[in-house]
Design a protein around this motif. Structure first.
Motif, PDB file in Angstrom:
ATOM      1  N   SER A 351      -4.922  26.699  -3.641  1.00 53.46           N
ATOM      2  CA  SER A 351      -4.449  26.922  -2.278  1.00 53.46           C
ATOM      3  C   SER A 351      -3.352  27.981  -2.289  1.00 53.46           C
ATOM      4  N   SER A 354       3.180  28.979  -1.151  1.00 52.19           N
ATOM      5  CA  SER A 354       4.044  29.074   0.034  1.00 52.19           C
ATOM      6  C   SER A 354       4.818  30.375   0.070  1.00 52.19           C
ATOM      7  N   ARG A 430      -2.830  24.622   2.205  1.00 55.71           N
ATOM      8  CA  ARG A 430      -2.219  25.514   3.183  1.00 55.71           C
ATOM      9  C   ARG A 430      -3.241  26.448   3.794  1.00 55.71           C
ATOM     10  N   SER A 432      -5.030  29.755   4.830  1.00 49.37           N
ATOM     11  CA  SER A 432      -5.221  30.947   4.006  1.00 49.37           C
ATOM     12  C   SER A 432      -5.275  32.233   4.821  1.00 49.37           C
TER      13      SER A 432
END
Length: 461
Positions: A351, A354, A430, A432
């Motif tokens: 994923s 951040s 998260r 994308s």
């Protein structure tokens, strides 16, 4: 820090056909003792420089690809070829003025001259924009192999071992050439850093920053970390992703202390000079794990590295750059230049990380969290898009080697298309958006290249 510039220094690009022949190159000044030129055109340029900046001294930033030995008796300004002229690298001047106070007014005035294509301060670019490295002596072998497995580098290296004639250029803080993982793995590099204490504001320079030697010794650790991902010999780390491909390091970023931590810092002229020389040495790929945010520029400012990026693409060099670590949707340069493969970072689960900078220009992502690689001494565990980019550079080197093995031309756009079309999906987690097409799959990229070559070979002429 990104808004700083080297005091009293600016970069000016002359329009095509207007370059005066009497200006020496920076290399001629440093290596041969030629004096910097005290005048440029004997007209408006010199008058503006004198009025707003006091006295001025000028050199051509770049040397011609064709050397004096190849064309004896021909002035350097006349040895540039069409690619150098059209891209603009032949026409970039580095100008040093006596007074810095009038620089903003001087830049505005110079922009109005018909002979000037673009002008900017010699800005400072810093790296890493990454989490601090954790220096460790013992490696977690399972964790070290995990990011390589995610992008299927072992399978890619089984398909294509790499070719020593295919060389990756690493424009960074240099390398620890004597590191156990890098010893005898590197080609001869060089150093273009030219900084002094007045150049870097409230930062404190450490180590060698004078630009007077050819040794790309790393004093930060950032470049060595990138080199380990590309070319480690497998003594403790997994073998480098570029396989048998060559690696030429260039130290374009010196070392400075910021808040007790060492960072890499270099002027745009330092970086671009190193890039131009790498290109002229014939590298096939350049890894660029540094960047300047667009927010540090004013509306009329040129985008950093524009000429040297155009030149690299004209020479067929595959350019790979870290997207940035702001976690925002914004553009860093050189990553945001058209033709550059901008790389974001993903977590262990695939994923998006951040911290990974996003945007429509980002092509794909690669592992960027807790990457085991080389440190200044021993090993380090690092995070950041700076360390995602070398995985993609390694894949580009293998693609170039595979194309050459099949006697097939591979241009930068085709390489980017293959990488983007062969990605694996992002892991759940998260969003994308703005992170590119997916996660690098080096083995699938090689397979897709084979498919494209096979299809072209059987297509009717």
């Amino acid at each position: 820090m990104n808004a700083l510039h080297a005091p009293r220094r600016l970069l000016l690009t002359i329009r095509l056909g207007e370059l005066p022949e009497h200006l020496p190159s920076l290399r001629e000044v440093r290596q041969e003792g030629q004096p910097m030129a005290a005048r440029i055109d004997g007209g408006p340029l010199d008058r503006l420089l004198a009025h707003h900046g006091g006295s001025a001294r000028t050199v051509r930033l770049h040397s011609a690809r064709i050397t004096r030995l190849q064309r004896p008796g021909v002035p350097g300004a006349r040895r540039f070829d069409d690619a150098e002229q059209l891209s603009g690298v032949a026409r970039v001047l580095r100008i040093e003025i006596a007074r810095d106070a009038g620089l903003p007014t001087l830049l505005r005035a110079l922009q109005q001259l018909p002979v000037v294509e673009r002008v900017q301060p010699d800005r400072l670019c810093a790296t890493p924009f990454d989490a601090p490295a954790r220096a460790l002596r013992e490696i977690d072998p399972v964790a070290a192999r995990r990011p390589r497995a995610m992008v299927r580098l072992p399978q890619a290296l089984a398909l294509q071992r790499g070719d020593p004639s295919v060389v990756v250029g690493l424009a960074d803080t240099g390398v620890v050439a004597g590191h156990l993982e890098l010893s005898r793995r590197l080609r001869r590099g060089f150093d273009t850093v030219d900084l002094d204490a007045a150049t870097v504001g409230d930062l404190t320079l450490v180590g060698d920053n004078t630009g007077r030697d050819e040794q790309p010794d790393d004093e930060v650790g950032h470049g060595s970390a990138c080199a380990g991902i590309l070319r480690a010999n497998g003594a403790g780390l997994p073998a480098g992703g570029a396989g048998l491909c060559g690696l030429t390091p260039v130290r374009v970023l010196g070392a400075a202390l910021q808040g007790g931590k060492r960072v890499g810092i270099g002027a745009l002229a330092n970086i671009d000079a190193g890039m131009k020389r790498l290109i002229d040495l014939g590298v096939r790929v350049i890894n660029m794990s540094f960047g300047t945010p667009e927010s540090a520029l004013v509306a009329d400012d040129p985008r950093p590295h524009e000429e040297v990026v155009r030149y690299a693409l004209a020479r067929g060099v595959l350019l790979v750059a870290a997207s940035g670590n702001s976690g925002l949707a914004e553009r860093y340069y050189p990553a945001a230049h058209e033709g550059v493969i901008a790389v974001g970072a993903v977590e262990d689960d695939g994923s998006p990380a951040s911290f990974s900078t996003r945007g429509a220009h980002v092509a794909l992502c690669a592992p960027g969290r807790d990457i085991w690689t080389c440190g200044l001494a021993g090993y380090a565990c690092v995070s950041g898009t700076s360390f995602a980019a070398p995985f993609v550079s390694a894949a580009c080197a293998l693609l170039a080697a595979h194309a050459e093995a099949r006697a097939w031309p591979l241009d930068p756009q085709s390489a980017r298309d293959i990488l983007v079309e062969s990605v694996r999906p992002f892991g759940a987690g998260r969003a994308s958006d703005g992170c590119g097409a997916g996660v690098l799959d080096a083995a699938a990229a090689l397979a897709l290249l084979d498919q494209r070559i096979d299809a072209a070979l059987v297509a009717p002429t």
